[in-house]
Design an enzyme around this catalytic site. Structure first.
Site, PDB file in Angstrom:
ATOM      1  N   HIS A  65     -62.158 -19.845  13.279  1.00 55.89           N
ATOM      2  CA  HIS A  65     -61.936 -18.735  12.350  1.00 55.89           C
ATOM      3  C   HIS A  65     -63.119 -17.780  12.381  1.00 55.89           C
ATOM      4  CE1 HIS A  65     -64.091 -21.914  10.173  1.00 55.89           C
ATOM      5  NE2 HIS A  65     -64.677 -20.948   9.480  1.00 55.89           N
ATOM      6  N   CYS A 217     -75.275 -22.778   3.782  1.00 57.07           N
ATOM      7  CA  CYS A 217     -75.407 -22.794   5.232  1.00 57.07           C
ATOM      8  C   CYS A 217     -75.713 -21.372   5.687  1.00 57.07           C
ATOM      9  CB  CYS A 217     -74.137 -23.322   5.894  1.00 57.07           C
ATOM     10  SG  CYS A 217     -72.677 -22.293   5.649  1.00 57.07           S
TER      11      CYS A 217
END
Length: 706
Positions: A65, A217
């Site tokens: 994605h 992240c």
């Protein structure tokens, strides 16, 4: 999800055998439906996201994605592979592939797609039905949620999908409801509630153990939420309250201070700095990377409970984490931390090098190489005389250069111990200059200062004295100790080593000089602005960080600057002479690489190296080594600590210097063209281009999604 997928976006017989080929096959369906405008550009964004972290999930699921400027509307394509395709999941290949595309900047749309898909992936009947369906239209309807067969999944499917669903739902940014901080969390079905931690208080025995966590992240979407979901699921299974703050790309909502206050432990699962970390000070804390939060949440919960039982807590809020801790480096090895401490010092030193070096070089360029003998401009300065202005520039540059070693030492210590390390670091660096220990002395002084401060901070201090520790006690004691060590213990050996290095450089001639130039050229082109590149650059600048650098030091500076220009210029030339070997995005990056290379910005080659490292990096190293060796052989010199066309007037033997650069650029270009030509003829062909778009986005592109 009624408008995200149609039958034309479904391939129930996906024949691809690699994740790149799978992404291309599904992306071509998006192009055919007008939902993607540039196939290669979109695949480049997909590949760049995949390079950050694999998108495979347990249970045979792959969810490549990205966000991309080449996507016109949020879209989902589905493929089913009979052979399975490796997307990096721990349990093996994926047979159900979902390619998710969202327009650039469409954070909400992207998360909505992932969230909706994740909720369906939690249903084992759903994944079993996808494996059994034999009609594309039925598969699209199933994914849209219009129908769900009643056939029950097999026990094996249910077990396999439970883990995949948790990870996928977390990737979508949808976490399960968090229990109210005052309400007990029921134990997992068929299990007893977790027993109280040995030694816990009566209050803890009467209520579940409470944990607050922060996950983050680099891109702040998929793995941020995957870690959050894993921690919450593990907490539910253990009968523990876990409340997670996800610091994602779209911002974050801070945990309620009351929840933090009531927490019995803290878990940080992050690869970027935790924002407002001091909120969690004074509690048992486990600090790990985000992957640990995904892969072993139960272990992290057990670890923080053990710390709580032992009464082990972090420092009080008044003692902020060091820069290394703020960067999420806890848990890394000492070697990695040492490298980052040293790079901290170098990063703060470089602006002084650039400013001072260029000012000195301009002084020499305007006033000649005897300008260093000019009297102080405080005593003699004539506004209309060129030599006076040259002397002014030179003397300002010399003063700026005088800060190099103290700044290096001070900020190495800062990287280790935060602000308390600055004073002893600067003192130690200044002593290194005083005793002629130079650059090596600065490195040692910085490490000594940081180590001394860390040692002092470990000493238990009465509460009444803590207020004066950072202002008086730590600066006083640490400066005295570092000064003693530098003057009496290590200073003389370091000064001798520095003198030996200087003498060796001054004595370099012939083959030895050429070999050194080749080595430095290799280092400059190995990681394109990374740590190895910075080591070569720092080595060169250390040699000219004096008012009268040696001829050998200026030759080394020229070799390093010349080699650093080779990779981006070579990539620009390669995309010009053999454009068909590169994707459309790479050809656009090649245009920018002309300017970046001419400006000595080695990072201009990073998109090409990220896309094809096995061909681009070795080719760049060969060209850089050739340029460095030729520059040394030609005797080119450079007084300024910078490269590019802007400093050509300051170069000794400028014509041969440019010849050295041209030779390296041609060598790298030829190697890249040959190697890419052997690998593929045209990356934009559907059959041969599966890996062509594996390029990192340029700075002008929209960032990819997580």
């Amino acid at each position: 999800m009624s408008e995200l997928i149609t039958a034309d976006l479904v391939d129930l017989d996906l024949s691809a055998d690699t994740k790149e080929a799978a992404a291309r096959a599904l992306a071509e369906r998006m192009v055919a439906q007008g939902r993607v405008t540039d196939l290669e550009g979109f695949l480049a964004d997909v590949a760049a996201r995949e390079a950050q972290m694999p998108t495979g999930l347990d249970g045979g699921i792959g969810i490549p994605h990205c966000r991309s400027e080449h996507v016109t509307e949020p879209t989902l394509a589905f493929g089913r592979s009979a052979r399975g395709i490796d997307f990096g999941a721990p349990d093996g290949p994926a047979d159900l592939i979902f390619l998710i595309a969202a327009p650039a900047g469409a954070d909400d749309a992207h998360l909505t797609i992932l969230s909706s898909l994740a909720r369906q992936l939690m249903n084992a009947e759903f994944t079993s039905a996808l494996r059994a369906v034999d009609d594309a239209g039925a598969a699209a309807a199933l994914i849209r949620g219009e129908e769900l067969p009643a056939a029950a999944a097999t026990p094996e499917d249910s077990a396999a999908q439970s883990d995949a669903a948790a990870s996928a739902d977390a990737a979508a940014g949808t976490t399960a409801p968090v229990p109210d901080s005052t309400a007990p969390v029921p134990a997992a079905r068929g299990e007893e509630a977790a027993a109280p931690v040995p030694g816990a208080t009566d209050a803890l025995a009467e209520r579940p153990f409470r944990i607050v966590a922060v996950t983050s992240c680099p891109t702040g979407i998929a793995h941020t939420y995957m870690a959050a979901e894993s921690l919450e699921n593990a907490g539910r299974e253990a009968g523990i309250e876990v409340v997670v703050e996800t610091q994602g790309s779209a911002g974050f909502t801070r945990l309620d201070p009351a929840a933090i206050e009531a927490a019995d432990g803290v878990i940080f699962a992050h690869d970027v700095p935790v924002r407002d970390k001091d909120r969690f000070a004074g509690k048992p804390t486990v600090d790990v990377g985000v992957k640990a939060g995904i892969n072993r949440p139960a272990e992290l919960i057990a670890e923080v409970r053990d710390k709580a039982a032992r009464g082990e807590v972090t420092a009080a809020a008044g003692a902020p984490a060091t820069p290394v801790e703020r960067a999420g480096d806890s848990g890394e090895g000492y070697g990695t931390k040492l490298r980052k401490w040293l790079m901290s010092g170098v990063s703060y030193m470089v602006p002084f090098v650039a400013a001072g070096g260029l000012l000195i070089a301009l002084g020499f360029a305007i006033g000649g190489y005897k300008i260093n003998k000019a009297p102080s401009v405080m005593e003699h300065f004539v506004w209309t005389q060129t030599d006076s202005w040259a002397a002014l520039l030179f003397q300002i540059g010399v003063v700026s250069f005088g800060f190099l070693v103290p700044v290096l030492a001070g900020y190495i210590a800062y990287g280790m111990a935060d602000r308390p390390g600055l004073v002893p670091g600067f003192v130690g660096g200044s002593i290194a200059l005083t005793i002629n220990a130079g650059f090596l002395g600065g490195l040692v002084a910085g490490l000594l200062a940081g180590g001394v401060v860390l040692a002092i901070q470990k000493i238990h201090i009465p509460a009444a004295l803590r207020g004066i520790m950072p202002v008086v006690v730590i600066p006083l004691i640490s400066s005295a100790v570092v000064g003693f060590l530098m003057f009496v213990v290590v200073g003389k050996p370091i000064a001798s080593a520095q003198k030996g290095l200087t003498d060796w450089l001054n004595g370099l001639t012939g083959t030895n000089a050429v070999l050194l130039g080749a080595l430095l050229g290799l280092m400059m082109c190995f990681d394109l602005g990374g740590p190895v590149n910075k080591v070569a650059y720092t080595f060169a600048t250390a040699g000219i960080a004096v008012s009268e650098p040696s001829d050998s030091a200026m030759k080394i500076m020229a070799a390093v600057m010349a080699a650093g220009m080779v990779p981006p210029l070579a990539m620009a030339l390669a995309t010009t002479v053999r454009g068909r070997l590169f994707t459309h995005t790479e050809r656009e990056n090649g245009k920018a690489a002309w300017v970046l290379g001419a400006s000595f910005i080695s990072e201009g080659a990073i998109p090409f190296a990220a896309a094809d490292p096995l061909r681009v990096i070795p080719s760049s190293m060969v060209g850089g080594a050739l340029t460095g060796a030729l520059s040394m052989a030609f005797g080119a010199t450079l007084r300024a600590p910078h490269g590019g066309i802007f400093v050509v007037p300051l170069i000794g033997n400028p014509f041969l210097y440019l010849v050295a650069i041209a030779a390296g650029v041609c060598a790298t270009t030829a190697l890249v063209v040959v190697l890419k030509g052997l690998h593929k003829q045209n990356p934009e062909g559907a059959a041969k281009g599966t890996g062509a778009a594996m390029t990192a986005p340029s700075e002008n592109q929209q960032p990819v999604a997580a």
